[in-house]
Design an enzyme around this catalytic site. Structure first.
Site, mmCIF file in Angstrom:
data_model
loop_
_atom_site.group_PDB
_atom_site.id
_atom_site.type_symbol
_atom_site.label_atom_id
_atom_site.label_comp_id
_atom_site.label_asym_id
_atom_site.label_seq_id
_atom_site.Cartn_x
_atom_site.Cartn_y
_atom_site.Cartn_z
ATOM 1 N N ASP A 126 0.781 -1.228 0.000
ATOM 2 C CA ASP A 126 0.000 0.000 0.000
ATOM 3 C C ASP A 126 0.820 1.290 0.000
ATOM 4 O OD1 ASP A 126 -2.416 1.332 -0.047
ATOM 5 O OD2 ASP A 126 -2.595 1.451 2.124
ATOM 6 N N CYS A 182 -21.543 -7.394 -8.937
ATOM 7 C CA CYS A 182 -22.449 -6.447 -8.266
ATOM 8 C C CYS A 182 -23.881 -6.555 -8.789
ATOM 9 C CB CYS A 182 -21.976 -5.011 -8.475
ATOM 10 S SG CYS A 182 -20.429 -4.627 -7.645
ATOM 11 N N CYS A 188 -23.683 0.807 -2.317
ATOM 12 C CA CYS A 188 -22.531 1.612 -1.900
ATOM 13 C C CYS A 188 -22.679 3.059 -2.383
ATOM 14 C CB CYS A 188 -21.223 1.005 -2.414
ATOM 15 S SG CYS A 188 -21.212 0.655 -4.178
ATOM 16 N N CYS A 192 -23.045 6.397 0.178
ATOM 17 C CA CYS A 192 -21.937 7.359 0.284
ATOM 18 C C CYS A 192 -22.489 8.732 0.679
ATOM 19 C CB CYS A 192 -21.180 7.437 -1.044
ATOM 20 S SG CYS A 192 -19.857 8.664 -0.975
ATOM 21 N N CYS A 235 -13.493 6.234 6.594
ATOM 22 C CA CYS A 235 -14.945 6.068 6.405
ATOM 23 C C CYS A 235 -15.148 4.689 5.788
ATOM 24 C CB CYS A 235 -15.471 7.138 5.452
ATOM 25 S SG CYS A 235 -17.127 6.819 4.810
ATOM 26 N N CYS A 238 -19.193 2.761 2.419
ATOM 27 C CA CYS A 238 -19.460 2.034 1.169
ATOM 28 C C CYS A 238 -19.101 0.555 1.310
ATOM 29 C CB CYS A 238 -18.735 2.681 -0.007
ATOM 30 S SG CYS A 238 -16.982 2.912 0.222
#
Ligand code: SF4
Ligand code: SF4
Length: 297
Positions: A126, A182, A188, A192, A235, A238
């Protein structure tokens, strides 16, 4: 060797791994378009690393394979005793995942070295210019959700990704990438709070609370703080909305009280959080976020 590697990865706690060639990643054109449309907010470093993202072998001379790995994080949200919280991945009870996962990946490289002496490696967690999600798709690990996160069917999206680039001449069997699952779902996007998900697979980072509460250097505006609810770092909404996460939820009162955090000096912050993912934002940012959400709650 692949079986030993898989078994060792499982023993170390990884939930999935796969392998792909270091070629131009899937969806690279979409990434370029995202940058050219300035949806990356002020993360200028993304502009500077486009060439490396297009060609993973630029990160390791002679790279012949990329091993993608997924490592789970808790579905319980770190919380203060008075109910303010941080993103799930930032558990204050664990060492920062960058360091933790790098150590585990280097343990795995030992198995590769036993089979291919003299191999060289680069481990990415990352913080390297690499398109980790699309490489994981090519490796057959999961698919890209409309929330732009990688989803492992049957597991969900609460995991970190890591990559081991290697010069070892490992066999790479062409994988059929996992297609998007999906369907008609838009939960999601509907969940949001800021409209950062402009549509399926389109994230406007400048509106994303995760970016604004961690990467963004300025203060949180009041209208933004109102949308953060009681979450002062990151956050997860989602992800919480996503049916692939099966409603996994829960809180873990592992953060000190807000008074204690707001009263910390740098020394106390380093002592308590210096080794954790929360350190990334720094004390001033954490305090400023916390004050903003407290003021609006
Ligand atoms: S992390 Fe939060 S603000 Fe960002 S896209 Fe997801 S729901 Fe929206
Ligand atoms: S919430 Fe629905 S649309 Fe969004 S990523 Fe999950 S399954 Fe896909």
């Amino acid at each position: 060797m692949w079986t030993s590697l898989k078994n060792k990865a499982k023993d170390l706690g990884f939930i999935s791994l796969g392998i792909s060639r270091p070629i131009r990643p899937l969806y690279f054109d979409s990434f370029q378009r995202w940058i050219s449309e300035h949806k990356h907010a002020d993360m200028r470093w993304l502009e500077k690393s486009i060439e490396k993202r297009e060609d993973p072998s630029k990160l390791l001379k002679g790279c012949s394979a990329v091993i993608s790995l997924a490592f789970p994080y808790s579905s319980e949200k770190p919380q203060t005793p008075d109910g303010f919280c941080a993103a799930r991945y930032s558990s204050p009870q664990q060492e920062d995942y960058h360091r933790r996962l790098k150590k585990l990946c280097y343990e795995l490289t030992e198995i590769i070295t036993e089979a291919y002496a003299g191999s060289r490696f680069k481990v990415c967690v990352d913080s390297s210019p690499i398109m980790e999600k699309t490489l994981a798709i090519s490796a057959g690990i999961g698919f890209m959700g409309k929330n732009t996160l990688l989803i492992i069917p049957g597991y969900g999206s609460y995991f970190f990704l890591a990559e081991i680039l290697t010069t070892a001449p490992m066999e790479v069997q062409a994988q059929k990438p996992v297609g998007n699952l999906c369907g008609d779902c838009t939960r999601c996007i509907d969940a949001c709070p800021t409209g950062a998900l402009r549509g399926p697979f389109i994230l406007d980072a400048s509106r994303c609370l995760s970016y604004l509460s961690i990467e963004h250097k300025g203060k949180i505006r009041t209208d933004v703080a109102r949308k953060m609810g009681r979450c002062f770092f990151g956050c997860d909404r989602c992800q919480e909305a996503c049916p692939f996460n099966n409603g996994k939820t829960g809180a873990d009162v592992s953060l000190p009280s807000t008074e204690e955090i707001l009263g910390m000096d740098n020394k106390a912050f380093q002592r308590r959080f210096g080794n954790t993912a929360l350190a990334r934002a720094g004390l001033e940012k954490i305090k400023s976020n916390l004050e903003a959400v407290k003021h609006c709650s």
